[in-house]
Design a protein around this motif. Structure first.
Motif, PDB file in Angstrom:
ATOM      1  N   GLY A  47       0.832  -1.192   0.000  1.00  0.00           N
ATOM      2  CA  GLY A  47       0.000   0.000   0.000  1.00  0.00           C
ATOM      3  C   GLY A  47       0.864   1.239   0.000  1.00  0.00           C
ATOM      4  O   GLY A  47       1.970   1.251  -0.523  1.00  0.00           O
ATOM      5  N   TRP A  48       0.367   2.289   0.615  1.00  0.00           N
ATOM      6  CA  TRP A  48       1.113   3.545   0.749  1.00  0.00           C
ATOM      7  C   TRP A  48       1.720   3.566   2.142  1.00  0.00           C
ATOM      8  O   TRP A  48       1.012   3.377   3.134  1.00  0.00           O
ATOM      9  CB  TRP A  48       0.173   4.722   0.566  1.00  0.00           C
ATOM     10  CG  TRP A  48      -0.252   4.912  -0.850  1.00  0.00           C
ATOM     11  CD1 TRP A  48      -1.187   4.179  -1.529  1.00  0.00           C
ATOM     12  CD2 TRP A  48       0.241   5.872  -1.769  1.00  0.00           C
ATOM     13  NE1 TRP A  48      -1.298   4.632  -2.811  1.00  0.00           N
ATOM     14  CE2 TRP A  48      -0.431   5.681  -2.985  1.00  0.00           C
ATOM     15  CE3 TRP A  48       1.182   6.888  -1.683  1.00  0.00           C
ATOM     16  CZ2 TRP A  48      -0.196   6.463  -4.100  1.00  0.00           C
ATOM     17  CZ3 TRP A  48       1.412   7.674  -2.791  1.00  0.00           C
ATOM     18  CH2 TRP A  48       0.736   7.454  -3.987  1.00  0.00           C
ATOM     19  N   GLU A  49       3.014   3.801   2.237  1.00  0.00           N
ATOM     20  CA  GLU A  49       3.689   3.739   3.530  1.00  0.00           C
ATOM     21  C   GLU A  49       4.344   5.072   3.859  1.00  0.00           C
ATOM     22  O   GLU A  49       4.984   5.697   3.023  1.00  0.00           O
ATOM     23  CB  GLU A  49       4.747   2.643   3.529  1.00  0.00           C
ATOM     24  CG  GLU A  49       5.453   2.512   4.859  1.00  0.00           C
ATOM     25  CD  GLU A  49       6.412   1.344   4.930  1.00  0.00           C
ATOM     26  OE1 GLU A  49       7.169   1.295   5.913  1.00  0.00           O
ATOM     27  OE2 GLU A  49       6.410   0.508   4.029  1.00  0.00           O
ATOM     28  N   ARG A  89      -2.736   0.926   8.935  1.00  0.00           N
ATOM     29  CA  ARG A  89      -2.043  -0.061   9.765  1.00  0.00           C
ATOM     30  C   ARG A  89      -0.820   0.641  10.345  1.00  0.00           C
ATOM     31  O   ARG A  89      -0.095   1.323   9.627  1.00  0.00           O
ATOM     32  CB  ARG A  89      -1.624  -1.271   8.937  1.00  0.00           C
ATOM     33  CG  ARG A  89      -1.064  -2.397   9.779  1.00  0.00           C
ATOM     34  CD  ARG A  89      -0.855  -3.676   8.986  1.00  0.00           C
ATOM     35  NE  ARG A  89       0.155  -3.513   7.965  1.00  0.00           N
ATOM     36  CZ  ARG A  89      -0.060  -3.644   6.654  1.00  0.00           C
ATOM     37  NH1 ARG A  89      -1.262  -3.924   6.193  1.00  0.00           N
ATOM     38  NH2 ARG A  89       0.920  -3.497   5.789  1.00  0.00           N
ATOM     39  N   VAL A  90      -0.620   0.519  11.650  1.00  0.00           N
ATOM     40  CA  VAL A  90       0.505   1.136  12.331  1.00  0.00           C
ATOM     41  C   VAL A  90       1.394   0.008  12.848  1.00  0.00           C
ATOM     42  O   VAL A  90       0.929  -0.853  13.598  1.00  0.00           O
ATOM     43  CB  VAL A  90       0.017   2.036  13.493  1.00  0.00           C
ATOM     44  CG1 VAL A  90       1.187   2.665  14.222  1.00  0.00           C
ATOM     45  CG2 VAL A  90      -0.938   3.108  12.980  1.00  0.00           C
ATOM     46  N   GLU A 129      -5.393  -0.528  12.495  1.00  0.00           N
ATOM     47  CA  GLU A 129      -4.859  -1.810  12.965  1.00  0.00           C
ATOM     48  C   GLU A 129      -3.451  -1.582  13.511  1.00  0.00           C
ATOM     49  O   GLU A 129      -2.649  -0.875  12.909  1.00  0.00           O
ATOM     50  CB  GLU A 129      -4.803  -2.806  11.808  1.00  0.00           C
ATOM     51  CG  GLU A 129      -4.203  -4.140  12.173  1.00  0.00           C
ATOM     52  CD  GLU A 129      -3.992  -5.043  10.966  1.00  0.00           C
ATOM     53  OE1 GLU A 129      -3.472  -6.149  11.171  1.00  0.00           O
ATOM     54  OE2 GLU A 129      -4.324  -4.645   9.835  1.00  0.00           O
ATOM     55  N   VAL A 130      -3.159  -2.178  14.650  1.00  0.00           N
ATOM     56  CA  VAL A 130      -1.847  -2.045  15.286  1.00  0.00           C
ATOM     57  C   VAL A 130      -1.126  -3.381  15.231  1.00  0.00           C
ATOM     58  O   VAL A 130      -1.710  -4.420  15.540  1.00  0.00           O
ATOM     59  CB  VAL A 130      -2.006  -1.580  16.748  1.00  0.00           C
ATOM     60  CG1 VAL A 130      -0.701  -1.693  17.511  1.00  0.00           C
ATOM     61  CG2 VAL A 130      -2.529  -0.161  16.799  1.00  0.00           C
ATOM     62  N   ALA A 151       6.000   2.616  11.452  1.00  0.00           N
ATOM     63  CA  ALA A 151       5.596   2.876  10.064  1.00  0.00           C
ATOM     64  C   ALA A 151       4.077   2.943  10.022  1.00  0.00           C
ATOM     65  O   ALA A 151       3.399   2.197  10.731  1.00  0.00           O
ATOM     66  CB  ALA A 151       6.112   1.788   9.132  1.00  0.00           C
ATOM     67  N   ILE A 152       3.561   3.842   9.201  1.00  0.00           N
ATOM     68  CA  ILE A 152       2.122   3.970   8.990  1.00  0.00           C
ATOM     69  C   ILE A 152       1.845   3.569   7.560  1.00  0.00           C
ATOM     70  O   ILE A 152       2.479   4.078   6.635  1.00  0.00           O
ATOM     71  CB  ILE A 152       1.643   5.404   9.254  1.00  0.00           C
ATOM     72  CG1 ILE A 152       1.935   5.793  10.704  1.00  0.00           C
ATOM     73  CG2 ILE A 152       0.145   5.535   8.944  1.00  0.00           C
ATOM     74  CD1 ILE A 152       1.646   7.248  11.012  1.00  0.00           C
ATOM     75  N   ILE A 153       0.899   2.656   7.384  1.00  0.00           N
ATOM     76  CA  ILE A 153       0.598   2.107   6.061  1.00  0.00           C
ATOM     77  C   ILE A 153      -0.886   2.259   5.760  1.00  0.00           C
ATOM     78  O   ILE A 153      -1.736   1.936   6.598  1.00  0.00           O
ATOM     79  CB  ILE A 153       1.002   0.624   5.979  1.00  0.00           C
ATOM     80  CG1 ILE A 153       2.513   0.504   6.206  1.00  0.00           C
ATOM     81  CG2 ILE A 153       0.595   0.004   4.655  1.00  0.00           C
ATOM     82  CD1 ILE A 153       2.996  -0.875   6.537  1.00  0.00           C
ATOM     83  N   VAL A 154      -1.180   2.769   4.575  1.00  0.00           N
ATOM     84  CA  VAL A 154      -2.552   2.763   4.051  1.00  0.00           C
ATOM     85  C   VAL A 154      -2.606   1.553   3.129  1.00  0.00           C
ATOM     86  O   VAL A 154      -2.049   1.579   2.033  1.00  0.00           O
ATOM     87  CB  VAL A 154      -2.871   4.068   3.280  1.00  0.00           C
ATOM     88  CG1 VAL A 154      -4.272   3.995   2.697  1.00  0.00           C
ATOM     89  CG2 VAL A 154      -2.716   5.284   4.187  1.00  0.00           C
TER      90      VAL A 154
END
Length: 157
Positions: A47-49, A89-90, A129-130, A151-154
Motif C-alpha cells: 500500500g502507501w507507507e 495499519r501502524v 490496525e496495530v 511505520a504507517i501504512i494505508v
C-alpha cells in the motif's frame, strides 16, 4: 476463423484496458493519493507507507512521543480523515537490545502511541490496525536509533 481471431483480439484489448497500472492504488482517488504524497507517503508493496524513520523515532526503552511528534501525528490524522482515508495499519519496531518478549511488548506500545495521536486528529480507532514486530525487522543492522520506529501504512486491500 477470422471472426474468431478478431473477437479474441478485441477481448484481449478490452482486458488490457481494464487492468490497473501498478502505480494506481485501488480504492484511492487521485485526490487521496495526492494527500498521501504531500504527507510523505510512498507507494510500497502492501500500500502507501509513511516510513516514520527520521520523522518520529523513539528514545531507547520508551514508547511515549515528544510534543512535536505528537503534534505532527495529530495533523496527519486530520489530513487523512479530511481526505476520506480511514483505514490504516501502524507497525511498531524496536532495536535489538532486550529480550524478544520485552521488545514485542514495546513495539506494540509504540504503535498504540502513534494510533492514539492519529485518533486525536480525527481518525476512528476501529479503522487503525496495530501490529508490533519487536526487533524482527530492522531497517539497518547495528543502528539502534533507526530501528526504534513506527511505520504507517494505508493498505491496498
Amino acid at each position: 476463423m477470422q471472426i474468431l481471431f478478431w473477437c479474441c483480439a478485441a477481448s484481449l484489448s478490452w482486458l488490457a484496458g481494464c487492468q490497473s497500472s501498478p502505480m494506481a492504488a485501488p480504492g484511492l482517488t487521485p485526490a487521496q493519493q495526492a494527500v498521501l504524497r504531500d504527507r510523505g507517503f510512498v507507494e510500497a508493496e502492501e500500500g502507501w507507507e509513511l516510513p516514520m524513520s527520521g520523522k518520529v523515532l523513539f528514545p531507547f526503552d520508551r514508547a511515549k512521543l515528544e510534543a512535536p511528534a505528537r503534534a505532527r501525528l495529530i495533523e496527519l490524522g486530520r489530513a487523512l480523515s479530511g481526505a476520506g482515508i480511514h483505514r490504516l495499519r501502524v507497525e511498531g519496531h524496536t532495536d535489538a537490545r532486550g529480550s524478544d518478549a520485552y521488545n514485542q511488548k514495546l513495539s506494540v506500545e509504540r504503535a498504540e502511541e502513534v494510533k492514539s495521536q492519529l485518533v486525536s486528529g480525527g481518525l476512528a480507532p476501529e479503522g487503525i490496525e496495530v501490529r508490533g514486530f519487536g526487533r524482527t525487522q530492522p531497517l539497518l543492522i547495528g543502528d539502534d536509533a533507526e530501528n526504534r520506529r513506527v511505520a504507517i501504512i494505508v493498505p491496498l486491500r
